[in-house]
Motif scaffolding. Structure first.
Motif, PDB file in Angstrom:
ATOM      1  N   ALA A 104       0.720  -1.235   0.042  1.00 10.78           N
ATOM      2  CA  ALA A 104       0.053   0.043  -0.067  1.00 10.78           C
ATOM      3  C   ALA A 104       0.894   1.380   0.064  1.00 10.78           C
ATOM      4  O   ALA A 104       0.491   2.210  -0.691  1.00 10.78           O
ATOM      5  CB  ALA A 104      -1.134  -0.050   1.042  1.00 10.78           C
ATOM      6  N   SER A 105       1.913   1.315   0.811  1.00  9.84           N
ATOM      7  CA  SER A 105       2.748   2.417   0.616  1.00  9.84           C
ATOM      8  C   SER A 105       3.208   2.720  -0.724  1.00  9.84           C
ATOM      9  O   SER A 105       3.390   3.785  -1.149  1.00  9.84           O
ATOM     10  CB  SER A 105       3.778   2.271   1.670  1.00  9.84           C
ATOM     11  N   ALA A 106       3.664   1.652  -1.125  1.00 11.43           N
ATOM     12  CA  ALA A 106       4.408   1.887  -2.636  1.00 11.43           C
ATOM     13  C   ALA A 106       3.264   2.440  -3.621  1.00 11.43           C
ATOM     14  O   ALA A 106       3.468   3.234  -4.450  1.00 11.43           O
ATOM     15  CB  ALA A 106       5.049   0.520  -3.257  1.00 11.43           C
ATOM     16  N   ALA A 107       2.103   1.657  -3.691  1.00 14.11           N
ATOM     17  CA  ALA A 107       1.192   2.029  -4.403  1.00 14.11           C
ATOM     18  C   ALA A 107       0.323   3.666  -4.098  1.00 14.11           C
ATOM     19  O   ALA A 107       0.217   4.351  -5.140  1.00 14.11           O
ATOM     20  CB  ALA A 107      -0.240   1.250  -4.268  1.00 14.11           C
ATOM     21  N   LEU A 108       0.667   4.071  -3.094  1.00 18.44           N
ATOM     22  CA  LEU A 108       0.231   5.418  -2.715  1.00 18.44           C
ATOM     23  C   LEU A 108       1.168   6.514  -2.568  1.00 18.44           C
ATOM     24  O   LEU A 108       0.920   7.714  -2.598  1.00 18.44           O
ATOM     25  CB  LEU A 108      -0.585   5.447  -1.404  1.00 18.44           C
ATOM     26  N   GLU A 109       2.551   5.830  -2.804  1.00 21.04           N
ATOM     27  CA  GLU A 109       3.737   6.976  -2.723  1.00 21.04           C
ATOM     28  C   GLU A 109       3.567   7.990  -3.696  1.00 21.04           C
ATOM     29  O   GLU A 109       3.914   9.234  -3.613  1.00 21.04           O
ATOM     30  CB  GLU A 109       4.864   6.250  -2.898  1.00 21.04           C
ATOM     31  N   PRO A 110       2.959   8.018  -4.865  1.00 19.64           N
ATOM     32  CA  PRO A 110       3.019   8.926  -6.042  1.00 19.64           C
ATOM     33  C   PRO A 110       1.879  10.007  -5.750  1.00 19.64           C
ATOM     34  O   PRO A 110       2.069  11.122  -6.171  1.00 19.64           O
ATOM     35  CB  PRO A 110       2.636   8.023  -7.436  1.00 19.64           C
ATOM     36  N   PHE A 111       1.196   9.610  -4.763  1.00 21.71           N
ATOM     37  CA  PHE A 111       0.200  10.746  -4.408  1.00 21.71           C
ATOM     38  C   PHE A 111       0.241  11.376  -3.063  1.00 21.71           C
ATOM     39  O   PHE A 111      -0.546  11.946  -2.531  1.00 21.71           O
ATOM     40  CB  PHE A 111      -1.244   9.943  -4.246  1.00 21.71           C
ATOM     41  N   GLY A 112       1.461  11.087  -2.564  1.00 19.45           N
ATOM     42  CA  GLY A 112       1.808  11.738  -1.086  1.00 19.45           C
ATOM     43  C   GLY A 112       0.908  11.069  -0.103  1.00 19.45           C
ATOM     44  O   GLY A 112       0.981  11.478   1.095  1.00 19.45           O
ATOM     45  N   GLY A 113       0.879   9.562  -0.066  1.00 13.53           N
ATOM     46  CA  GLY A 113      -0.062   8.999   0.753  1.00 13.53           C
ATOM     47  C   GLY A 113       0.611   8.240   1.853  1.00 13.53           C
ATOM     48  O   GLY A 113       1.937   7.826   1.748  1.00 13.53           O
ATOM     49  N   ALA A 114       0.173   8.321   2.998  1.00 10.97           N
ATOM     50  CA  ALA A 114       0.823   7.772   4.182  1.00 10.97           C
ATOM     51  C   ALA A 114      -0.230   6.404   4.713  1.00 10.97           C
ATOM     52  O   ALA A 114      -1.295   6.801   4.991  1.00 10.97           O
ATOM     53  CB  ALA A 114       1.145   8.520   5.018  1.00 10.97           C
ATOM     54  N   VAL A 115       0.520   5.385   4.951  1.00 12.29           N
ATOM     55  CA  VAL A 115      -0.308   4.276   5.531  1.00 12.29           C
ATOM     56  C   VAL A 115      -0.269   3.885   6.922  1.00 12.29           C
ATOM     57  O   VAL A 115       1.210   3.710   7.370  1.00 12.29           O
ATOM     58  CB  VAL A 115       0.190   2.787   4.554  1.00 12.29           C
ATOM     59  N   SER A 116      -1.178   4.052   7.706  1.00 10.00           N
ATOM     60  CA  SER A 116      -0.818   3.812   9.022  1.00 10.00           C
ATOM     61  C   SER A 116      -1.348   2.147   9.435  1.00 10.00           C
ATOM     62  O   SER A 116      -2.393   1.772   9.082  1.00 10.00           O
ATOM     63  CB  SER A 116      -1.708   4.617  10.075  1.00 10.00           C
ATOM     64  N   MET A 117      -0.527   1.476  10.314  1.00 18.15           N
ATOM     65  CA  MET A 117      -0.932   0.065  10.797  1.00 18.15           C
ATOM     66  C   MET A 117      -2.070   0.412  11.917  1.00 18.15           C
ATOM     67  O   MET A 117      -1.594   1.047  12.852  1.00 18.15           O
ATOM     68  CB  MET A 117       0.147  -0.845  11.169  1.00 18.15           C
ATOM     69  N   VAL A 118      -2.993  -0.458  11.938  1.00 17.61           N
ATOM     70  CA  VAL A 118      -4.072  -0.640  12.901  1.00 17.61           C
ATOM     71  C   VAL A 118      -3.895  -1.836  13.715  1.00 17.61           C
ATOM     72  O   VAL A 118      -3.406  -2.855  12.907  1.00 17.61           O
ATOM     73  CB  VAL A 118      -5.387  -0.236  12.862  1.00 17.61           C
TER      74      VAL A 118
END
Length: 253
Positions: A88-102
């Motif tokens: 998910a981090s790699a997929a969202l990196e182009p959009f400046g996305g941050a993925v948090s673990m829950v």
């Protein structure tokens, strides 16, 4: 391909992420007519801060972002399964996305009150409506595509035998749950879509990937029923069941 070979192939395929391209030529599933990714792209184009809950490998969220008229300034996602975090981090990196673990499905969201103006999720295990209301600003919007009650009933009952059927009450319970969390329900759409499995390997991989279909699935535990399913596909050419999808559109009161 023989029974044991198909079982072995279904077991060998990695289950990381929500990329279903491996099923090409082995299984088909209709998509709901409303078009979740298209709707998501429209909503994202109007948002400034967005959260995707249970993002999986981020594939669907990234596709929706790519369709948006503009990318929100704040792009966040949550995921509970560690192998998906890197995807998910790699997929969202182009959009400046941050993925948090829950910690798990339905766990508290690690964000302050009123952080987002749009929250979304496609096929969450257990969507945390109260938490979504908390992290949304007043007037914020919600778009969730749920896996509806009784989804793929023909498949799981083939393996598990008859199961409790309270499907008729499902939509009422869902509406009450959304409203009780502090949302105004704007729309609630429900549909059945045709699913067809063309070989047993696809069934085994699907049951390993979509864990809630048969929660205690294990090849050895269900070997006899898998053999019966293999024989059914050999005789009829496929196994057909129907998924249920429910689209929740809501606004924080």
């Amino acid at each position: 391909m023989r029974f044991e070979e198909q079982v072995a192939e279904g077991v060998a395929v990695p289950t990381d992420g929500w990329d279903f391209s491996w099923f090409a030529g082995r299984a088909t599933e209709e998509r709901p007519g409303w078009g979740y990714v298209r709707l998501s792209g429209e909503r994202l184009g109007r948002a400034d801060a967005v959260l995707d809950v249970d993002t999986g490998g981020g594939e669907v969220f990234a596709e929706a972002l790519s369709r948006a008229a503009r990318v929100p300034g704040v792009v966040c996602a949550t995921e509970a399964w560690a192998p998906n975090h890197a995807l998910a981090s790699a997929a969202l990196e182009p959009f400046g996305g941050a993925v948090s673990m829950v910690d798990g499905a339905g766990a508290p969201l690690p964000f302050d009150d009123g952080t987002f103006d749009h929250v979304m999720s496609r096929h969450p295990v257990s969507f945390p409506y109260a938490e979504a209301a908390r992290v949304l600003a007043p007037g914020g919007t919600l778009l969730v595509q749920e896996v509806g009650a009784g989804s793929n009933r023909a498949l799981y009952e083939f393996l598990m035998g008859p199961q409790a059927d309270d499907d008729a009450a499902y939509l009422g319970r869902l509406r009450a749950r959304v409203s009780g969390a502090g949302f105004e329900v704007v729309g609630l759409r429900d549909t059945l879509t045709r699913v067809e499995f063309l070989d047993l390997a696809a069934v085994v991989h699907f049951l390993r990937k979509v864990l809630w279909t048969v929660p205690d699935f294990d090849v050895e535990r269900y070997r006899d029923r898998l053999r019966a399913l293999y024989d059914h596909i050999a005789e009829h050419g496929s196994f057909v069941c129907h998924s249920r999808r429910t689209l929740v559109e809501a606004r924080k009161a």
